[in-house]
Design a protein around this motif. Sequence first.
Motif, PDB file in Angstrom:
ATOM      1  N   UNK A 107      53.323  18.422   7.187  1.00 55.08           N
ATOM      2  CA  UNK A 107      53.813  17.852   8.438  1.00 55.08           C
ATOM      3  C   UNK A 107      55.250  17.359   8.301  1.00 55.08           C
ATOM      4  N   UNK A 108      55.597  16.806   7.150  1.00 53.81           N
ATOM      5  CA  UNK A 108      56.967  16.356   6.933  1.00 53.81           C
ATOM      6  C   UNK A 108      57.966  17.484   7.096  1.00 53.81           C
ATOM      7  N   UNK A 109      57.604  18.681   6.647  1.00 52.54           N
ATOM      8  CA  UNK A 109      58.482  19.842   6.789  1.00 52.54           C
ATOM      9  C   UNK A 109      58.589  20.262   8.255  1.00 52.54           C
ATOM     10  N   UNK A 110      57.494  20.149   8.989  1.00 48.73           N
ATOM     11  CA  UNK A 110      57.543  20.435  10.427  1.00 48.73           C
ATOM     12  C   UNK A 110      58.532  19.508  11.124  1.00 48.73           C
ATOM     13  N   UNK A 111      58.491  18.224  10.771  1.00 52.79           N
ATOM     14  CA  UNK A 111      59.394  17.251  11.383  1.00 52.79           C
ATOM     15  C   UNK A 111      60.840  17.575  11.030  1.00 52.79           C
ATOM     16  N   UNK A 112      61.092  17.845   9.745  1.00 52.19           N
ATOM     17  CA  UNK A 112      62.444  18.192   9.316  1.00 52.19           C
ATOM     18  C   UNK A 112      62.917  19.475   9.993  1.00 52.19           C
ATOM     19  N   UNK A 113      61.995  20.432  10.178  1.00 56.18           N
ATOM     20  CA  UNK A 113      62.345  21.706  10.798  1.00 56.18           C
ATOM     21  C   UNK A 113      62.777  21.519  12.248  1.00 56.18           C
TER      22      UNK A 113
END
Length: 351
Positions: A107-113
């Motif tokens: 999920x952290x990568x989704x947010x950063x993306x």
Amino acid sequence: MLQMILTGLLCGGLLGFVMQRGRFCLTGGFRDMYIAKNNRMFYALLIAIAIQSVGVFALIQAGVVRYDAGAFPWLGTVVGGYVFGLGIVLAGGCATGTWYRAGEGLIGSWIALVTYMLMSAIMRSPHAAGLNAMLKEYSTAHNSIPETFSLPAWPLIAVLVVVTLWLVRRELMKPKRKVASLPPRRTGLAHLLFEKRWHPFVTAILIGLIAILAWPLSEATGRLFGLGITSPSANILQFLVVGDSKYLNWGVFLVLGIFLGSYIAAKASREFRVRAADAATTLRSVAGGLLMGFGASIAGGCSIGNGLVMTAMLTWQGWIGLAFMILGVWTASWFLFVRPQRKATLRAAAA
């Protein structure tokens, strides 16, 4: 249009699959160069650069693809590369790493993306026109290193290959550490693809070959470049907001393919799982994505566009951008990892 969709998804799918299975993380690799004094991932990047350089310049010489290095926007490259390096540490992955880790369910990568796409789109909007125009004023005529010194490209490529082979050979001659592993649950090809730990140098060879493949596939659709992440990521958001098909090009399907390929690899290797981000991670991901989008936009490329492709094309933008990207990673690593650890050590010693 169908050709663009199929070839873009194919190339991106291969890249996402390989990067996920090979755990090809440049952020961690650059960080390890400073903290752990481990250069293995950097050497892997050099392998991919060297392979792509040989392949693409051979295609150029054969008349299969075209390329013009253009001018060198040195100020944007320096500042943008450094800011991008700061951002990828906060985000927990570079632009490509964020795409493939999102495919793993992080999920952290989704947010950063999302924030990376948002800032990349803003930097391509009229709101940033003044800044972009100002940065372009600080440019030199020649971006190509061979053109700067009035040299053919092949001698420089030969130097790159020789240096890379020397570094790789020295790394491979180091004593191997034994890593404990569970007994294999699969056999044959399934074990090799989805279970066996991939060596970073093997992963780099595959990435270099995929990077070569990207050039003719992309140019066949009218997009005169190879792998690229930042502009296509911005184009996705612009298309979703505006609905104009002009934003859909081969690069868009490339990055969507990275996500798809990573998802397939993660599911098949039983590494896919949705992992929620805590408040601190969420804030770092937001900040990291914004810095990534800003830095990559003014630098003219991310860790793939500049760090892999423009370096292989023997440009100042690629190599100087890569150097300042690494410097940014080291700076952020000092503040986030080294400094707190030193403080904790001093407190423990004083107790």
